[in-house]
Design a protein around this motif. Sequence first.
Motif, PDB file in Angstrom:
ATOM      1  N   GLU A 127     114.876  11.617  70.861  1.00 30.38           N
ATOM      2  CA  GLU A 127     114.453  10.682  70.130  1.00 30.38           C
ATOM      3  C   GLU A 127     112.986  10.702  69.430  1.00 30.38           C
ATOM      4  N   ARG A 128     112.429  10.732  68.560  1.00 30.29           N
ATOM      5  CA  ARG A 128     111.403  11.053  68.096  1.00 30.29           C
ATOM      6  C   ARG A 128     111.188   8.460  67.932  1.00 30.29           C
ATOM      7  N   LEU A 129     109.550   8.302  68.784  1.00 34.05           N
ATOM      8  CA  LEU A 129     109.776   7.078  69.051  1.00 34.05           C
ATOM      9  C   LEU A 129     109.091   6.803  66.967  1.00 34.05           C
ATOM     10  N   SER A 130     108.784   5.518  67.219  1.00 33.82           N
ATOM     11  CA  SER A 130     108.032   4.859  65.964  1.00 33.82           C
ATOM     12  C   SER A 130     106.140   4.765  65.529  1.00 33.82           C
ATOM     13  N   ASN A 131     106.529   5.261  67.245  1.00 30.79           N
ATOM     14  CA  ASN A 131     104.632   5.589  66.981  1.00 30.79           C
ATOM     15  C   ASN A 131     104.334   6.940  67.226  1.00 30.79           C
ATOM     16  N   ASN A 138     105.261  10.050  69.066  1.00 28.57           N
ATOM     17  CA  ASN A 138     105.879   9.915  69.772  1.00 28.57           C
ATOM     18  C   ASN A 138     107.524  10.596  70.007  1.00 28.57           C
ATOM     19  N   THR A 139     107.363  11.147  71.277  1.00 34.61           N
ATOM     20  CA  THR A 139     108.929  11.832  71.348  1.00 34.61           C
ATOM     21  C   THR A 139     109.320  11.800  73.267  1.00 34.61           C
ATOM     22  N   VAL A 140     110.692  11.240  73.150  1.00 36.03           N
ATOM     23  CA  VAL A 140     111.034  10.733  74.552  1.00 36.03           C
ATOM     24  C   VAL A 140     111.894  12.259  74.776  1.00 36.03           C
ATOM     25  N   GLU A 199     107.922  10.324  77.612  1.00 31.40           N
ATOM     26  CA  GLU A 199     108.005   9.916  77.092  1.00 31.40           C
ATOM     27  C   GLU A 199     106.217  10.991  76.537  1.00 31.40           C
ATOM     28  N   ARG A 242     119.532   5.342  72.891  1.00 29.21           N
ATOM     29  CA  ARG A 242     118.515   5.401  71.907  1.00 29.21           C
ATOM     30  C   ARG A 242     117.565   4.621  71.739  1.00 29.21           C
ATOM     31  N   CYS A 243     116.068   4.616  71.594  1.00 27.83           N
ATOM     32  CA  CYS A 243     115.304   4.115  71.863  1.00 27.83           C
ATOM     33  C   CYS A 243     115.124   3.309  70.387  1.00 27.83           C
TER      34      CYS A 243
END
Length: 158
Positions: A108-112, A114-116, A131, A155-156
């Motif tokens: 998942e790509r985070l809003s910041n 970064n990728t988890v 992360e 789901r982040c």
Amino acid sequence: VGNGTAGQCRWFRMTSKGTYVAGTMGNHTFYEYDKEFNLIWTHNPGSMWGGVPLKNGNYLLQREAAMTTVEINKAGDIVWQVSIADIQSQLDTLAPGLGKVTGTQTCERLSNGNTVVFTRFCDAKIPQASEITPYKKVVWTLRDWKHLRAAVSSRCLG
């Protein structure tokens, strides 16, 4: 599409444009369909678990057997990628004594930005999620076999 149900569709998602994307593990293909489910785009990234559309129009794919997370554009060009081999020494430092990651499944790509990356549940000693920054620095790892068991995706939010 592959042999058996394990090779079927993974991570079927609707994009912000109202199209649909899905990956298939069995034939290593990522698909995009229009609103009427007409095929409009495909890409074969090699071994994969699935992928997610990104806000910038690119796609984030998890290449399971290669243990690599890849961001591609519509032309199929790799824009960014990180492999477990790239970060394993950081994982060893952040979580000493844990086992080596032997497989990945989702991302998942985070809003910041970064990728988890979520790992396969082969060993209760390995981190279940990590992360990673765009510069391939591991921010944190998660290992909670007691509560999460064999969880390989999430789901982040935020």
